[in-house]
Design an enzyme around this catalytic site. Sequence first.
Site, PDB file in Angstrom:
ATOM      1  CG  LEU A 278      -1.201  -0.552  -7.011  1.00 23.33           C
ATOM      2  CD1 LEU A 278      -1.521  -1.975  -6.784  1.00 23.33           C
ATOM      3  CD2 LEU A 278      -2.247  -0.009  -7.785  1.00 23.33           C
TER       4      LEU A 278
ATOM      5  CE  LYS B 111       6.838  -2.302 -10.214  1.00 23.77           C
ATOM      6  NZ  LYS B 111       5.998  -2.027  -8.988  1.00 23.77           N
TER       7      LYS B 111
ATOM      8  CB  CYS C 163       4.451  -7.777  -8.821  1.00 23.14           C
ATOM      9  SG  CYS C 163       3.095  -7.333  -9.339  1.00 23.14           S
TER      10      CYS C 163
HETATM   11  P1  NAD Z   1      -4.238  -8.066 -14.282  1.00 21.85           P
HETATM   12  O1  NAD Z   1      -3.864  -9.349 -14.819  1.00 21.85           O
HETATM   13  O2  NAD Z   1      -4.950  -7.769 -12.672  1.00 21.85           O
HETATM   14  O3  NAD Z   1      -5.001  -7.055 -15.138  1.00 21.85           O
HETATM   15  C1  NAD Z   1      -4.745  -7.046 -16.638  1.00 21.85           C
HETATM   16  C2  NAD Z   1      -5.880  -6.552 -17.480  1.00 21.85           C
HETATM   17  O4  NAD Z   1      -5.557  -6.310 -18.883  1.00 21.85           O
HETATM   18  C3  NAD Z   1      -6.901  -7.734 -17.326  1.00 21.85           C
HETATM   19  O5  NAD Z   1      -8.175  -7.255 -16.850  1.00 21.85           O
HETATM   20  C4  NAD Z   1      -7.061  -8.504 -18.796  1.00 21.85           C
HETATM   21  O6  NAD Z   1      -8.256  -8.724 -19.199  1.00 21.85           O
HETATM   22  C5  NAD Z   1      -6.738  -7.180 -19.685  1.00 21.85           C
HETATM   23  N1  NAD Z   1      -6.324  -7.005 -20.900  1.00 21.85           N
HETATM   24  C6  NAD Z   1      -5.456  -8.116 -21.450  1.00 21.85           C
HETATM   25  N2  NAD Z   1      -5.289  -7.775 -22.768  1.00 21.85           N
HETATM   26  C7  NAD Z   1      -6.131  -6.920 -22.998  1.00 21.85           C
HETATM   27  C8  NAD Z   1      -6.308  -6.109 -24.290  1.00 21.85           C
HETATM   28  N3  NAD Z   1      -5.958  -6.481 -25.279  1.00 21.85           N
HETATM   29  N4  NAD Z   1      -7.276  -5.242 -24.230  1.00 21.85           N
HETATM   30  C9  NAD Z   1      -7.785  -4.829 -23.263  1.00 21.85           C
HETATM   31  N5  NAD Z   1      -7.588  -5.409 -22.019  1.00 21.85           N
HETATM   32  C10 NAD Z   1      -6.755  -6.648 -21.948  1.00 21.85           C
HETATM   33  O7  NAD Z   1      -2.706  -7.136 -13.997  1.00 21.85           O
HETATM   34  P2  NAD Z   1      -2.171  -6.301 -13.106  1.00 21.85           P
HETATM   35  O8  NAD Z   1      -2.034  -7.096 -11.598  1.00 21.85           O
HETATM   36  O9  NAD Z   1      -3.264  -5.116 -12.813  1.00 21.85           O
HETATM   37  O10 NAD Z   1      -0.831  -5.821 -13.421  1.00 21.85           O
HETATM   38  C11 NAD Z   1      -1.013  -5.121 -14.805  1.00 21.85           C
HETATM   39  C12 NAD Z   1       0.458  -4.512 -14.793  1.00 21.85           C
HETATM   40  O11 NAD Z   1       0.911  -3.583 -13.686  1.00 21.85           O
HETATM   41  C13 NAD Z   1       1.648  -5.809 -14.890  1.00 21.85           C
HETATM   42  O12 NAD Z   1       2.704  -5.256 -15.708  1.00 21.85           O
HETATM   43  C14 NAD Z   1       2.414  -5.826 -13.404  1.00 21.85           C
HETATM   44  O13 NAD Z   1       3.288  -6.266 -13.307  1.00 21.85           O
HETATM   45  C15 NAD Z   1       2.092  -4.412 -13.186  1.00 21.85           C
HETATM   46  N6  NAD Z   1       1.922  -4.001 -11.679  1.00 21.85           N
HETATM   47  C16 NAD Z   1       1.061  -4.833 -10.793  1.00 21.85           C
HETATM   48  C17 NAD Z   1       0.820  -4.502  -9.327  1.00 21.85           C
HETATM   49  C18 NAD Z   1      -0.179  -5.248  -8.738  1.00 21.85           C
HETATM   50  O14 NAD Z   1      -0.076  -5.097  -7.488  1.00 21.85           O
HETATM   51  N7  NAD Z   1      -0.911  -6.314  -9.119  1.00 21.85           N
HETATM   52  C19 NAD Z   1       1.558  -3.247  -9.013  1.00 21.85           C
HETATM   53  C20 NAD Z   1       2.456  -2.585  -9.757  1.00 21.85           C
HETATM   54  C21 NAD Z   1       2.651  -2.947 -11.237  1.00 21.85           C
HETATM   55  C1  UGA Z   2       4.799  -5.597  -4.530  1.00 21.07           C
HETATM   56  C2  UGA Z   2       5.492  -4.083  -4.051  1.00 21.07           C
HETATM   57  O1  UGA Z   2       5.402  -3.944  -2.640  1.00 21.07           O
HETATM   58  C3  UGA Z   2       4.722  -3.000  -4.583  1.00 21.07           C
HETATM   59  O2  UGA Z   2       5.419  -1.701  -4.484  1.00 21.07           O
HETATM   60  C4  UGA Z   2       4.735  -3.206  -6.275  1.00 21.07           C
HETATM   61  O3  UGA Z   2       3.887  -2.179  -6.834  1.00 21.07           O
HETATM   62  C5  UGA Z   2       4.110  -4.483  -6.685  1.00 21.07           C
HETATM   63  O4  UGA Z   2       4.794  -5.633  -5.945  1.00 21.07           O
HETATM   64  C6  UGA Z   2       4.056  -4.802  -8.026  1.00 21.07           C
HETATM   65  O5  UGA Z   2       4.853  -4.469  -8.886  1.00 21.07           O
HETATM   66  O6  UGA Z   2       3.100  -5.477  -8.412  1.00 21.07           O
HETATM   67  P1  UGA Z   2       2.736  -6.919  -3.937  1.00 21.07           P
HETATM   68  O7  UGA Z   2       3.335  -7.956  -4.635  1.00 21.07           O
HETATM   69  O8  UGA Z   2       1.263  -6.601  -3.782  1.00 21.07           O
HETATM   70  O9  UGA Z   2       3.227  -5.470  -4.171  1.00 21.07           O
HETATM   71  O10 UGA Z   2       2.910  -7.288  -2.279  1.00 21.07           O
HETATM   72  P2  UGA Z   2       3.897  -7.163  -0.990  1.00 21.07           P
HETATM   73  O11 UGA Z   2       3.225  -6.544   0.138  1.00 21.07           O
HETATM   74  O12 UGA Z   2       5.083  -6.505  -1.556  1.00 21.07           O
HETATM   75  O13 UGA Z   2       4.332  -8.572  -0.734  1.00 21.07           O
HETATM   76  C7  UGA Z   2       5.034  -9.374  -1.831  1.00 21.07           C
HETATM   77  C8  UGA Z   2       5.402 -10.755  -1.032  1.00 21.07           C
HETATM   78  O14 UGA Z   2       6.563 -10.365  -0.127  1.00 21.07           O
HETATM   79  C9  UGA Z   2       4.270 -11.492  -0.314  1.00 21.07           C
HETATM   80  O15 UGA Z   2       4.135 -12.782  -0.873  1.00 21.07           O
HETATM   81  C10 UGA Z   2       4.430 -11.303   1.088  1.00 21.07           C
HETATM   82  O16 UGA Z   2       3.985 -12.487   1.794  1.00 21.07           O
HETATM   83  C11 UGA Z   2       5.883 -11.056   0.948  1.00 21.07           C
HETATM   84  N1  UGA Z   2       6.604 -10.561   2.170  1.00 21.07           N
HETATM   85  C12 UGA Z   2       6.596  -9.014   2.096  1.00 21.07           C
HETATM   86  C13 UGA Z   2       7.346 -11.185   3.085  1.00 21.07           C
HETATM   87  O17 UGA Z   2       7.634 -12.214   2.901  1.00 21.07           O
HETATM   88  N2  UGA Z   2       8.027 -10.337   4.171  1.00 21.07           N
HETATM   89  C14 UGA Z   2       7.774  -9.070   4.270  1.00 21.07           C
HETATM   90  O18 UGA Z   2       8.463  -8.468   5.326  1.00 21.07           O
HETATM   91  C15 UGA Z   2       7.069  -8.260   3.218  1.00 21.07           C
END
Ligand code: NAD
Ligand code: UGA
Length: 454
Positions: free
Chosen positions: A158, A229, A285
């Site tokens: 996402l 990933k 990320c």
């Molecule tokens: P986040 O920091 O928003 O959320 C992590 C949560 O885990 C926090 O609410 C924190 O309080 C909780 N936490 C930490 N230690 C804990 C524990 N011991 N017990 C219970 N809760 C605990 O992180 P996120 O952005 O949701 O990312 C989570 C993972 O998913 C990362 O590995 C990230 O790379 C991956 N990911 C994130 C996105 C994104 O768009 N944010 C997209 C794809 C994958």
């Molecule tokens: C990104 C990936 O798109 C997701 O598929 C993935 O799950 C996620 O990382 C993750 O692993 O957490 P996100 O970081 O939410 O999602 O946002 P993006 O829309 O991918 O943008 C990432 C960065 O690239 C931003 O700073 C954005 O401004 C920049 N970007 C994006 C550009 O500069 N140019 C583009 O054309 C697209």
Amino acid sequence: MKVCIIGVGYVGLVTGVCLAEIGHSVICVDNVEAKIEKLKKAVSPIYESGLENFIKKNLKAQRLQFTTDIKYGVQNSEIIFISVGTPSLSNGQADLSYVEAVAAEVGKYINGEKIIVNKSTVPIGSGDWVSMIVSESIQKNNPDKNVKFSVVSNPEFLREGSAIGDTFFPDRIVIGSSSKSAIDKMLELYSPLIDQSFDWPSIDIPRLLPKGHKVPVVVSDLTSAEMIKYAANSFLATKISYINEIANICEKVGADILKVAEGMGLDSRIGPKFLSAGIGWGGSCFPKDVSALAYIANEYGMSPQILNSIINVNREQRLKIVKKVQDELKIVKGKTISVLGIAFKPNTDDTREAPSISIMNSLINLGARIKAYDPIVKEKPQTLSEKVIISQDVYDSIKDADLLILATEWDEFKNLDFAKIKSIMNNNIIIDGRNLFDREKLLKLGFKYIGIGR
Ligand code: NAD
Ligand code: UGA
């Protein structure tokens, strides 16, 4: 099915809400009490369009619970998702301490037969490592030595800002495990998504895939799922660094990156997405995941040349904005600069690794006075210099500015009153870091317009 989500951040919360909406019974666990208290009252701790409606609806339907009690969550579910953060350490390696702590807790309380799902983005081999931590914890802390568990890698794709649409209507679902029965359970869990058989409530977000559409599923071994990933995120970051490098060449030769990207993107092998040149990629990320993959390659004695290059191109892309400011203002000391947009991208409140922050910090170091405005980020992020003034009104942030930088392409900024801006600025220079504004209109109004790659 009964599901526990540990770590209720951007990924855990959206995943939990989605699984509840498609009919499962979901317990969301987080160790931050304030977050859980908010969620119990159906208040989302993050800004994500549509999310709060789903929290409200599924709390009411009693398919969704929020708790800080990890024992309760683990013991009352058959599938346990780990979705805690995996930030970067200073050497680029992923910090697995949160995953480790959760795996040890899961081992302590696990009962019966469970599937443990790595939803967090974790380095290659982490599935086996989590299995080891859980087994060790069972040996040490769990009186029930007859528990059985399998580990699955189910990476999340996402994007923040469109997380609801991305989760309910995914491009693909990836499931990696050595256990056939665990894979079958995961396919059962996701079957309403895979078959797009669920009803879509009438909310602002449209149904993005037709009912009955088949979402592709990639079933693999653990290691390949983990690699998918990192490889996917690094490829997307590569695409952006590539277009930024082309933009830099465009500036030298007099081409327009918007036309160049359009012409490239119409080739179906290239595609139009992720070809927007700008101030570089940020967020929670891409920066950490590209560094983590480079670190893994180093561990195997490799020097990952493409990954290292895109990291460098991205670092320089942010510095280029500072350079453009110096080129225009000559003396930066004592000048007032307005920065529009703090979040790392539009439609999110997330400021982790936001390019705007490193640009503002550099300009503060050069002696500028910075006034920043963001439609959603209203408090100063921890990594931002104390000296930056956060304005609560967009025009307040622009008043008396010698130069304006557009850092995040929020829709709100498209329709600003530029005649008013011209009258309240001290000077007329606009650096459009996302190529958002209508260049011709600004030139007509008498602004000096500087975009990226044009
Ligand atoms: P986040 O920091 O928003 O959320 C992590 C949560 O885990 C926090 O609410 C924190 O309080 C909780 N936490 C930490 N230690 C804990 C524990 N011991 N017990 C219970 N809760 C605990 O992180 P996120 O952005 O949701 O990312 C989570 C993972 O998913 C990362 O590995 C990230 O790379 C991956 N990911 C994130 C996105 C994104 O768009 N944010 C997209 C794809 C994958
Ligand atoms: C990104 C990936 O798109 C997701 O598929 C993935 O799950 C996620 O990382 C993750 O692993 O957490 P996100 O970081 O939410 O999602 O946002 P993006 O829309 O991918 O943008 C990432 C960065 O690239 C931003 O700073 C954005 O401004 C920049 N970007 C994006 C550009 O500069 N140019 C583009 O054309 C697209």
